[in-house]
Every structure is written in structure tokens, then in C-alpha cells.
Design a protein around this motif. Structure first.
Motif, PDB file in Angstrom:
ATOM      1  N   MET A   1       0.844  -1.184   0.000  1.00 10.73           N
ATOM      2  CA  MET A   1       0.000   0.000   0.000  1.00 10.73           C
ATOM      3  C   MET A   1       0.879   1.233   0.000  1.00 10.73           C
ATOM      4  O   MET A   1       1.963   1.230   0.552  1.00 10.73           O
ATOM      5  CB  MET A   1      -0.875   0.016   1.238  1.00 10.73           C
ATOM      6  CG  MET A   1      -2.058  -0.850   1.195  1.00 10.73           C
ATOM      7  SD  MET A   1      -3.079  -0.421   2.597  1.00 10.73           S
ATOM      8  CE  MET A   1      -4.583  -1.096   2.114  1.00 10.73           C
ATOM      9  N   ASP A   2       0.336   2.260  -0.572  1.00 10.94           N
ATOM     10  CA  ASP A   2       1.148   3.451  -0.636  1.00 10.94           C
ATOM     11  C   ASP A   2       0.703   4.460   0.416  1.00 10.94           C
ATOM     12  O   ASP A   2      -0.380   4.356   0.988  1.00 10.94           O
ATOM     13  CB  ASP A   2       1.102   3.933  -2.095  1.00 10.94           C
ATOM     14  CG  ASP A   2       0.368   5.169  -2.383  1.00 10.94           C
ATOM     15  OD1 ASP A   2       1.053   6.120  -2.690  1.00 10.94           O
ATOM     16  OD2 ASP A   2      -0.865   5.165  -2.337  1.00 10.94           O
ATOM     17  N   THR A   3       1.555   5.424   0.703  1.00  9.53           N
ATOM     18  CA  THR A   3       1.327   6.326   1.829  1.00  9.53           C
ATOM     19  C   THR A   3       0.093   7.196   1.641  1.00  9.53           C
ATOM     20  O   THR A   3      -0.569   7.532   2.625  1.00  9.53           O
ATOM     21  CB  THR A   3       2.567   7.201   2.068  1.00  9.53           C
ATOM     22  OG1 THR A   3       2.873   7.932   0.888  1.00  9.53           O
ATOM     23  CG2 THR A   3       3.752   6.364   2.477  1.00  9.53           C
ATOM     24  N   ASP A   4      -0.229   7.561   0.394  1.00  8.18           N
ATOM     25  CA  ASP A   4      -1.440   8.355   0.165  1.00  8.18           C
ATOM     26  C   ASP A   4      -2.681   7.577   0.596  1.00  8.18           C
ATOM     27  O   ASP A   4      -3.580   8.128   1.236  1.00  8.18           O
ATOM     28  CB  ASP A   4      -1.570   8.727  -1.315  1.00  8.18           C
ATOM     29  CG  ASP A   4      -0.618   9.814  -1.740  1.00  8.18           C
ATOM     30  OD1 ASP A   4      -0.022  10.466  -0.858  1.00  8.18           O
ATOM     31  OD2 ASP A   4      -0.459  10.022  -2.954  1.00  8.18           O
ATOM     32  N   LEU A   5      -2.724   6.304   0.271  1.00  3.75           N
ATOM     33  CA  LEU A   5      -3.871   5.478   0.638  1.00  3.75           C
ATOM     34  C   LEU A   5      -3.976   5.330   2.151  1.00  3.75           C
ATOM     35  O   LEU A   5      -5.075   5.402   2.718  1.00  3.75           O
ATOM     36  CB  LEU A   5      -3.772   4.112  -0.032  1.00  3.75           C
ATOM     37  CG  LEU A   5      -4.971   3.197   0.111  1.00  3.75           C
ATOM     38  CD1 LEU A   5      -6.218   3.842  -0.463  1.00  3.75           C
ATOM     39  CD2 LEU A   5      -4.700   1.883  -0.575  1.00  3.75           C
ATOM     40  N   PHE A   6      -2.845   5.132   2.821  1.00  2.00           N
ATOM     41  CA  PHE A   6      -2.852   5.059   4.284  1.00  2.00           C
ATOM     42  C   PHE A   6      -3.385   6.356   4.888  1.00  2.00           C
ATOM     43  O   PHE A   6      -4.190   6.338   5.817  1.00  2.00           O
ATOM     44  CB  PHE A   6      -1.448   4.802   4.831  1.00  2.00           C
ATOM     45  CG  PHE A   6      -1.052   3.364   4.865  1.00  2.00           C
ATOM     46  CD1 PHE A   6      -1.937   2.378   5.222  1.00  2.00           C
ATOM     47  CD2 PHE A   6       0.240   2.996   4.562  1.00  2.00           C
ATOM     48  CE1 PHE A   6      -1.566   1.053   5.266  1.00  2.00           C
ATOM     49  CE2 PHE A   6       0.629   1.675   4.597  1.00  2.00           C
ATOM     50  CZ  PHE A   6      -0.277   0.703   4.951  1.00  2.00           C
ATOM     51  N   LEU A   7      -2.931   7.474   4.362  1.00  2.00           N
ATOM     52  CA  LEU A   7      -3.368   8.771   4.880  1.00  2.00           C
ATOM     53  C   LEU A   7      -4.868   8.965   4.679  1.00  2.00           C
ATOM     54  O   LEU A   7      -5.576   9.398   5.599  1.00  2.00           O
ATOM     55  CB  LEU A   7      -2.594   9.897   4.197  1.00  2.00           C
ATOM     56  CG  LEU A   7      -2.947  11.304   4.654  1.00  2.00           C
ATOM     57  CD1 LEU A   7      -2.400  11.546   6.055  1.00  2.00           C
ATOM     58  CD2 LEU A   7      -2.401  12.323   3.691  1.00  2.00           C
ATOM     59  N   VAL A   8      -5.364   8.629   3.517  1.00  3.37           N
ATOM     60  CA  VAL A   8      -6.788   8.815   3.208  1.00  3.37           C
ATOM     61  C   VAL A   8      -7.652   7.890   4.059  1.00  3.37           C
ATOM     62  O   VAL A   8      -8.638   8.334   4.662  1.00  3.37           O
ATOM     63  CB  VAL A   8      -7.040   8.596   1.705  1.00  3.37           C
ATOM     64  CG1 VAL A   8      -8.518   8.514   1.399  1.00  3.37           C
ATOM     65  CG2 VAL A   8      -6.382   9.707   0.910  1.00  3.37           C
ATOM     66  N   LEU A   9      -7.294   6.625   4.142  1.00  2.12           N
ATOM     67  CA  LEU A   9      -8.107   5.691   4.929  1.00  2.12           C
ATOM     68  C   LEU A   9      -8.072   6.025   6.416  1.00  2.12           C
ATOM     69  O   LEU A   9      -9.094   5.953   7.106  1.00  2.12           O
ATOM     70  CB  LEU A   9      -7.634   4.258   4.694  1.00  2.12           C
ATOM     71  CG  LEU A   9      -7.919   3.691   3.308  1.00  2.12           C
ATOM     72  CD1 LEU A   9      -7.333   2.293   3.186  1.00  2.12           C
ATOM     73  CD2 LEU A   9      -9.391   3.683   3.010  1.00  2.12           C
ATOM     74  N   GLY A  10      -6.920   6.399   6.917  1.00  2.00           N
ATOM     75  CA  GLY A  10      -6.825   6.799   8.321  1.00  2.00           C
ATOM     76  C   GLY A  10      -7.635   8.043   8.614  1.00  2.00           C
ATOM     77  O   GLY A  10      -8.315   8.129   9.646  1.00  2.00           O
ATOM     78  N   SER A  11      -7.606   8.999   7.711  1.00  2.00           N
ATOM     79  CA  SER A  11      -8.398  10.220   7.892  1.00  2.00           C
ATOM     80  C   SER A  11      -9.889   9.920   7.853  1.00  2.00           C
ATOM     81  O   SER A  11     -10.666  10.495   8.626  1.00  2.00           O
ATOM     82  CB  SER A  11      -8.053  11.239   6.809  1.00  2.00           C
ATOM     83  OG  SER A  11      -6.699  11.593   6.874  1.00  2.00           O
TER      84      SER A  11
END
Length: 73
Positions: A1-11
Motif C-alpha cells: 500500500m502506498d502512503t497516500d492510501l494510508f493517509l486517506v483511509l486513516g483520515s
């Protein structure tokens, strides 16, 4: 997974925690689901902030959302 996806899902998990906490408060229950959302969101956002080269600035968050949405659609 890429960091943008982690940021979006966490948000998104953090955003879902707010109505869950309000619902639990209004019904006199413990906000277990809201706490779980906050913790899981933090577990996803923190590595995204650390692993992204240069980190994320506040102005980068909407760009990350649009990059993830662009990949989906």
C-alpha cells in the motif's frame, strides 16, 4: 500500500469516529467503536506521515485525497 492510501483511509476512520462517539454519548454507552476508529486511523496515518518522503504538509492532504480518488475512478 502506498502512503497516500494510508493517509486517506486513516483520515476517513477519524471522520467516522466523530458520529460514532456522538451516538454513543447520546445513548449513554461507552464509545468503544469510536475509540477503535481513532486508534486504527492513527495506526494508518502515523506510518504514512513517517514513510512519505518529506512528510505531509497540511496543504498536501487534499492532493492525496484526489490522487487516491483518481486511481479508483
Amino acid at each position: 500500500m502506498d502512503t497516500d492510501l494510508f493517509l486517506v483511509l486513516g483520515s476517513l476512520l477519524w471522520c467516522l469516529a466523530v458520529p460514532s462517539a456522538a451516538s454513543a454519548y447520546s445513548e449513554g454507552r461507552r464509545p468503544r467503536l469510536a475509540i477503535a476508529f481513532v486508534l486504527l486511523g492513527g495506526v494508518m496515518v502515523l506510518p504514512a506521515m513517517i514513510l512519505h518522503p518529506g512528510g505531509y504538509a497540511f496543504a498536501d492532504v487534499p492532493k492525496a485525497f484526489f490522487r487516491v480518488l483518481g486511481r479508483i475512478f
